[in-house]
Design a protein around this motif. Structure first.
Motif, mmCIF file in Angstrom:
data_model
loop_
_atom_site.group_PDB
_atom_site.id
_atom_site.type_symbol
_atom_site.label_atom_id
_atom_site.label_comp_id
_atom_site.label_asym_id
_atom_site.label_seq_id
_atom_site.Cartn_x
_atom_site.Cartn_y
_atom_site.Cartn_z
ATOM 1 N N VAL A 161 0.825 -1.078 0.052
ATOM 2 C CA VAL A 161 0.446 0.116 0.332
ATOM 3 C C VAL A 161 0.125 0.982 -0.562
ATOM 4 O O VAL A 161 1.824 0.782 0.487
ATOM 5 N N VAL A 162 0.141 2.327 -0.314
ATOM 6 C CA VAL A 162 0.955 3.842 -0.902
ATOM 7 C C VAL A 162 0.147 4.591 -0.384
ATOM 8 O O VAL A 162 -0.986 4.911 -0.974
ATOM 9 N N LEU A 163 0.481 5.419 0.153
ATOM 10 C CA LEU A 163 0.111 6.532 0.950
ATOM 11 C C LEU A 163 0.256 8.097 0.805
ATOM 12 O O LEU A 163 1.602 8.176 1.745
ATOM 13 N N ASN A 164 0.030 8.520 0.043
ATOM 14 C CA ASN A 164 0.818 9.999 -0.522
ATOM 15 C C ASN A 164 0.048 10.977 0.519
ATOM 16 O O ASN A 164 -1.807 10.958 0.656
ATOM 17 N N ILE A 165 0.212 12.494 0.341
ATOM 18 C CA ILE A 165 -0.007 13.460 0.972
ATOM 19 C C ILE A 165 -0.252 14.665 0.654
ATOM 20 O O ILE A 165 1.017 15.192 0.152
ATOM 21 N N SER A 166 -1.398 14.878 0.154
ATOM 22 C CA SER A 166 -1.789 15.532 -0.671
ATOM 23 C C SER A 166 -2.058 17.620 0.116
ATOM 24 O O SER A 166 -2.101 17.306 1.185
ATOM 25 N N SER A 167 -3.992 17.944 -0.664
ATOM 26 C CA SER A 167 -3.582 19.103 0.561
ATOM 27 C C SER A 167 -4.978 19.684 0.365
ATOM 28 O O SER A 167 -4.674 19.250 -1.183
ATOM 29 N N MET A 168 -5.678 20.095 0.259
ATOM 30 C CA MET A 168 -7.208 20.634 0.042
ATOM 31 C C MET A 168 -6.773 21.674 -0.618
ATOM 32 O O MET A 168 -7.337 21.774 -1.819
ATOM 33 N N ASN A 169 -5.095 22.359 -0.624
ATOM 34 C CA ASN A 169 -5.059 23.255 -2.150
ATOM 35 C C ASN A 169 -4.724 22.243 -3.512
ATOM 36 O O ASN A 169 -4.626 22.720 -4.964
ATOM 37 N N SER A 170 -4.674 21.405 -3.425
ATOM 38 C CA SER A 170 -5.177 20.130 -4.403
ATOM 39 C C SER A 170 -6.043 20.318 -4.925
ATOM 40 O O SER A 170 -6.356 19.967 -7.119
ATOM 41 N N TYR A 171 -7.365 20.805 -5.221
ATOM 42 C CA TYR A 171 -8.599 21.027 -5.431
ATOM 43 C C TYR A 171 -8.725 22.204 -6.133
ATOM 44 O O TYR A 171 -9.757 22.496 -6.943
ATOM 45 N N LYS A 172 -8.644 23.117 -4.849
ATOM 46 C CA LYS A 172 -8.548 24.772 -5.703
ATOM 47 C C LYS A 172 -7.449 25.456 -4.743
ATOM 48 O O LYS A 172 -7.772 25.096 -3.917
ATOM 49 N N PRO A 173 -6.630 25.986 -6.080
ATOM 50 C CA PRO A 173 -5.639 26.683 -5.002
ATOM 51 C C PRO A 173 -5.439 27.534 -4.617
ATOM 52 O O PRO A 173 -7.351 28.553 -4.561
ATOM 53 N N LEU A 174 -5.224 27.921 -3.382
ATOM 54 C CA LEU A 174 -5.358 29.187 -2.129
ATOM 55 C C LEU A 174 -4.404 29.916 -2.755
ATOM 56 O O LEU A 174 -3.762 29.466 -4.056
ATOM 57 N N THR A 175 -4.904 31.418 -2.599
ATOM 58 C CA THR A 175 -4.394 32.222 -3.038
ATOM 59 C C THR A 175 -2.581 31.961 -2.390
ATOM 60 O O THR A 175 -2.606 31.451 -0.666
ATOM 61 N N LYS A 176 -1.908 32.904 -3.246
ATOM 62 C CA LYS A 176 -0.108 33.250 -2.726
ATOM 63 C C LYS A 176 0.120 32.244 -2.633
ATOM 64 O O LYS A 176 1.359 32.509 -2.544
ATOM 65 N N ILE A 177 -0.261 31.239 -3.061
ATOM 66 C CA ILE A 177 0.389 30.017 -2.813
ATOM 67 C C ILE A 177 0.665 29.163 -4.234
ATOM 68 O O ILE A 177 0.271 27.293 -4.380
ATOM 69 N N PRO A 178 0.614 29.705 -5.575
ATOM 70 C CA PRO A 178 0.880 29.430 -6.529
ATOM 71 C C PRO A 178 0.934 27.244 -7.106
ATOM 72 O O PRO A 178 0.960 26.360 -7.494
ATOM 73 N N ILE A 203 -0.874 -4.026 -5.666
ATOM 74 C CA ILE A 203 -0.861 -2.117 -4.973
ATOM 75 C C ILE A 203 -1.364 -1.435 -5.100
ATOM 76 O O ILE A 203 -1.671 -0.994 -5.933
ATOM 77 N N ARG A 204 -2.041 -1.318 -3.874
ATOM 78 C CA ARG A 204 -2.953 -0.292 -3.389
ATOM 79 C C ARG A 204 -2.081 1.724 -3.603
ATOM 80 O O ARG A 204 -1.528 0.955 -2.954
ATOM 81 N N VAL A 205 -2.954 2.280 -4.489
ATOM 82 C CA VAL A 205 -1.737 3.947 -4.410
ATOM 83 C C VAL A 205 -3.520 4.395 -3.981
ATOM 84 O O VAL A 205 -4.033 4.734 -4.634
ATOM 85 N N ASN A 206 -3.524 5.200 -2.330
ATOM 86 C CA ASN A 206 -4.448 6.273 -2.282
ATOM 87 C C ASN A 206 -3.455 7.693 -1.716
ATOM 88 O O ASN A 206 -2.544 7.826 -1.646
ATOM 89 N N ALA A 207 -4.362 8.204 -1.443
ATOM 90 C CA ALA A 207 -3.717 10.414 -0.917
ATOM 91 C C ALA A 207 -4.883 10.173 0.388
ATOM 92 O O ALA A 207 -6.010 9.800 0.164
ATOM 93 N N ILE A 208 -4.227 11.012 0.875
ATOM 94 C CA ILE A 208 -5.271 11.843 2.027
ATOM 95 C C ILE A 208 -4.869 13.564 1.742
ATOM 96 O O ILE A 208 -4.071 13.824 1.213
ATOM 97 N N ALA A 209 -6.088 14.138 2.406
ATOM 98 C CA ALA A 209 -5.874 15.432 1.787
ATOM 99 C C ALA A 209 -6.492 16.270 2.811
ATOM 100 O O ALA A 209 -7.200 16.418 3.219
ATOM 101 N N PRO A 210 -5.129 16.694 3.533
ATOM 102 C CA PRO A 210 -5.614 17.872 4.723
ATOM 103 C C PRO A 210 -5.508 18.432 4.496
ATOM 104 O O PRO A 210 -5.790 18.974 4.019
ATOM 105 N N GLY A 211 -7.443 19.171 5.347
ATOM 106 C CA GLY A 211 -7.447 20.448 5.295
ATOM 107 C C GLY A 211 -6.234 21.085 6.016
ATOM 108 O O GLY A 211 -5.409 21.711 5.735
ATOM 109 N N PHE A 212 -6.979 22.178 7.228
ATOM 110 C CA PHE A 212 -5.803 23.296 7.869
ATOM 111 C C PHE A 212 -5.524 22.352 9.352
ATOM 112 O O PHE A 212 -6.492 22.321 9.908
ATOM 113 N N PHE A 213 -4.095 22.606 9.552
ATOM 114 C CA PHE A 213 -3.616 22.693 10.669
ATOM 115 C C PHE A 213 -2.468 23.967 11.257
ATOM 116 O O PHE A 213 -2.677 23.778 9.834
#
Ligand code: NAD
Length: 284
Positions: A161-178, A203-213
């Motif tokens: 299993v592979v687990l990647n760490i993405s982010s909220m800004n992968s869906y909609k870009p956040l201002t300031k951080i292109p 082999i399974r490959v997924n990701a989580i997209a953390p919001g704001f921490f």
């Protein structure tokens, strides 16, 4: 007959987590250790990796070791793999946790105003390509390269299993951080691509997209250093998070264990948001 659901299958499994000495990474290590996994914290900062490993091992009794590794250097990853194999055995799970933004790829203003036309330094035009290169390297190449090296045992065993760490800004870009937004989008895209490529070899490959921490990397954007209050941007985040708060690193544990466990054997190629409802909210 259906077996009762648990994370028992994870007990004793060998996992390597890159960037595992960081704020979110160490919380993920803690959750994996709590179900008895054997964990290698592969981090560029070996000193902190060792410290976190000793701490979590002491708390949980799980076998956790710190390993020096640079996710941007194949030779370093290959050396790390050798050490992990010697210390823990074949790698069965990989979490790609190293990642982050850079102030060099962060604009000072959110939107350009006419008044900025005389001073472009604070806008997109003042960004440095070096910053873009760094952010793309760490988040994208830093996911691809460890995957090439650390999934070799999974290929041999036809399971992993592979687990990647993405982010909220992968869906909609956040201002300031292109750069960071685009780099995390590329992580989602790669997660889907690789899940298809490896689906028939176990082999399974997924990701989580953390919001704001609130972590070291974004503190300068969301807190006012002097007052300790939220910055206007921090307040905006809380206002746009239906649960009305930042996440706590341990909030990642459910999605992490769920995606790693055999319970999710038919799940590959997805990205799960862990965001207090941020991605579901239109702002009104
Ligand atoms: P962090 O800075 O606390 O941890 C990052 C870790 O990666 C550190 O231990 C660092 O030493 C290590 N690292 C950096 N460069 C490395 C390299 N070249 N090779 C190996 N290790 C390296 O960051 P964090 O906030 O815990 O973030 C972890 C992941 O979660 C990152 O991918 C980040 O982009 C993502 N993320 C964070 C947030 C947030 O709110 N903090 C939100 C969404 C996604």
């Amino acid at each position: 007959m259906m077996k009762p659901m648990s994370f028992d299958d994870l007990k004793g499994k060998v996992c390597v987590i890159t960037g595992g000495a960081g704020v979110l990474g160490s919380a993920m290590v803690r959750s994996m250790a709590s179900v008895g996994m054997k964990i290698a914290i592969a981090d560029i900062n070996k000193e902190v990796a060792d410290k976190v490993a000793a701490e979590i091992s002491g708390e949980t009794g799980a076998q956790v070791v710190g390993i020096a590794a640079n996710v941007l250097d194949k030779a370093s990853l290959e050396q790390a793999k050798k050490e992990i194999n010697q210390k823990l055995g074949d790698i069965e799970i990989l979490v790609n946790g190293a990642g982050g933004n850079s102030p060099q790829a962060t604009t000072k203003v959110e939107q350009m105003q006419e008044s900025d036309l005389d001073n472009l330094a604070d806008t997109f035009y003042g960004l440095q390509m070096e910053g873009f290169d760094k952010v793309f390297a760490l988040n994208f190449k830093g996911t691809v390269l460890p995957t090439m090296v650390f999934t070799q045992d999974m290929l041999k065993n036809k399971k992993g299993v592979v687990l990647n760490i993405s982010s909220m800004n992968s869906y909609k870009p956040l201002t300031k951080i292109p750069a960071y937004s685009a780099a995390k989008s590329s992580v989602n895209n790669f997660t889907e691509w690789l899940s298809v490529h490896l689906a028939k070899v176990g082999i399974r490959v997924n990701a989580i997209a953390p919001g704001f921490f609130i972590t070291h990397q974004n503190r300068f954007l969301v807190m006012d250093e002097k007052t300790g209050n939220f910055s206007p941007r921090g307040q905006k985040i809380v206002d746009n998070t239906p649960m009305g708060k930042f996440g706590e690193p341990e909030d990642l544990q459910g999605a992490t264990l769920f995606l790693l466990s055999d319970i999710s054997n038919f799940i590959t190629g997805i990205v799960i948001p862990v965001d207090g409802g941020y991605s579901a909210y239109g702002g009104v």
